[in-house]
Motif scaffolding. Sequence first.
Motif, PDB file in Angstrom:
ATOM      1  N   VAL A  92      26.110 -27.348   8.810  1.00  0.00           N
ATOM      2  CA  VAL A  92      26.458 -26.189   9.621  1.00  0.00           C
ATOM      3  C   VAL A  92      26.652 -25.002   8.686  1.00  0.00           C
ATOM      4  CG1 VAL A  92      28.908 -26.804   9.568  1.00  0.00           C
ATOM      5  CG2 VAL A  92      28.066 -25.269  11.349  1.00  0.00           C
ATOM      6  N   ASP A  98      28.093 -19.932  11.512  1.00  0.00           N
ATOM      7  CA  ASP A  98      28.291 -20.720  12.731  1.00  0.00           C
ATOM      8  C   ASP A  98      29.710 -21.276  12.822  1.00  0.00           C
ATOM      9  OD1 ASP A  98      25.738 -20.210  13.571  1.00  0.00           O
ATOM     10  OD2 ASP A  98      24.896 -22.135  12.945  1.00  0.00           O
ATOM     11  N   GLU A 105      31.716 -18.560  14.207  1.00  0.00           N
ATOM     12  CA  GLU A 105      31.491 -18.461  15.644  1.00  0.00           C
ATOM     13  C   GLU A 105      32.227 -19.570  16.387  1.00  0.00           C
ATOM     14  OE1 GLU A 105      29.804 -17.036  19.326  1.00  0.00           O
ATOM     15  OE2 GLU A 105      30.497 -16.206  17.406  1.00  0.00           O
ATOM     16  N   LEU A 129      25.770 -20.721  20.953  1.00  0.00           N
ATOM     17  CA  LEU A 129      25.998 -21.623  19.818  1.00  0.00           C
ATOM     18  C   LEU A 129      25.856 -23.082  20.224  1.00  0.00           C
ATOM     19  CD1 LEU A 129      26.888 -21.609  16.780  1.00  0.00           C
ATOM     20  CD2 LEU A 129      29.195 -22.076  17.616  1.00  0.00           C
ATOM     21  N   THR A 168      22.562 -25.025  19.903  1.00  0.00           N
ATOM     22  CA  THR A 168      22.254 -25.644  18.607  1.00  0.00           C
ATOM     23  C   THR A 168      23.151 -26.847  18.340  1.00  0.00           C
ATOM     24  OG1 THR A 168      21.568 -23.510  17.702  1.00  0.00           O
ATOM     25  CG2 THR A 168      22.131 -25.230  16.117  1.00  0.00           C
ATOM     26  N   TYR A 169      24.437 -26.687  18.631  1.00  0.00           N
ATOM     27  CA  TYR A 169      25.413 -27.761  18.407  1.00  0.00           C
ATOM     28  C   TYR A 169      25.823 -28.302  19.777  1.00  0.00           C
ATOM     29  CZ  TYR A 169      25.411 -25.319  13.956  1.00  0.00           C
ATOM     30  OH  TYR A 169      25.022 -24.711  12.784  1.00  0.00           O
TER      31      TYR A 169
END
Length: 275
Positions: free
Chosen positions: A130, A134, A137, A176, A179-180
Amino acid sequence: MPATRSEAGAEVAGFNVLVGGALGGQQPELARPLDVFVQSDSVVPVALAILEVFRDHGPREQRKKARLKVLLGQWGLERFRAAVEVRMGAPLERAAESATRQHGGDHIGISPQRQPGRSVVGCLVPVGRVSGDDLIEFGRLAAEYGTAELRLTVQQNVLIPNVPDEFLGALLAEPLLATYSPKPSPWIRSMVTCTGNDYCHFSLIDTKAEALKLAGALEERYEIDEPVRIQMSGCPHACGQHRAGEIGLLGDRKRVDGEILDAADIFADGCLGED
C-alpha cells in the motif's frame, strides 16, 4: 501456542512452547513441541533461555547451518529441554492442553461489532503493498466514517472499525475501496508474496507484480467460490512461505533459446497444520 491448564479448580492461561521451525532452505521443518507450558510472566525468561542455549551450543562453522533446527537434530528435544531447564535454574512445566481451536479468518468484508449499530470494514491490501498516500486516505476515511482508528491484520490488510451502519453505504462507495476492496476476488484474497526484487537483492523475480498478474489471469479463466492460498517466494529463503501454500511458487531464472527469463518452481498441497 495458546494453552490452558487447571490449577486448584481454576483455569490458568498460558502458552505451549514450540522450537526449531524454519521454512527456508532445502530442508524446511515445522517447529516442534518442546513439551513446555509457560504463563505470560515467564514467556520472556524462557525465550531468553532458549536463545542462550542456542548461542552457546549452536553450530557456527557454516552460516547455513547456524540454525536452531540443526542443533535440535544433533541433540534431540529432551537434551535441549534439559539444557533450557539448567539455564532457567528450575524445572519447566510440561505442556498443557492446546487452546487453539480454529483459524480466526482474514477479517475481510463487513462484520458486525459487539456494539449495536456499528461494524468493522475489512479491506484487502493486494499482496500486502500500500502506498503512503493511500494510507493517508485510509486515515481520512477512518476519521470521517469511524472513530479515526485503523487496525492492521497479520495478513497486512486494513480494518476500519466503529463505522455506524448508516454510514456503510457511503464508505463502500469511496474510490479507495475500489482498489482495497472488502469484497475481493477469491484469487487475490489469500495471495501471499515476499517483498520481491524491488527491495530485496536475494529475490530472483518481482513477486508482487507477478502475483497480481497471476491473480488477474486466473480470475479471467476460472470462477471459484472459496479463496485458494497461493504463496510466492522470490528465493529459497522462503519469506513468502511457498511450501505452506495450497499452491506454492518459488522464483527462479531460466535460459530459454539463449534468453534469461523469469520462472517459478511449483509446489502443491502445503499446509502449516491439520486445519
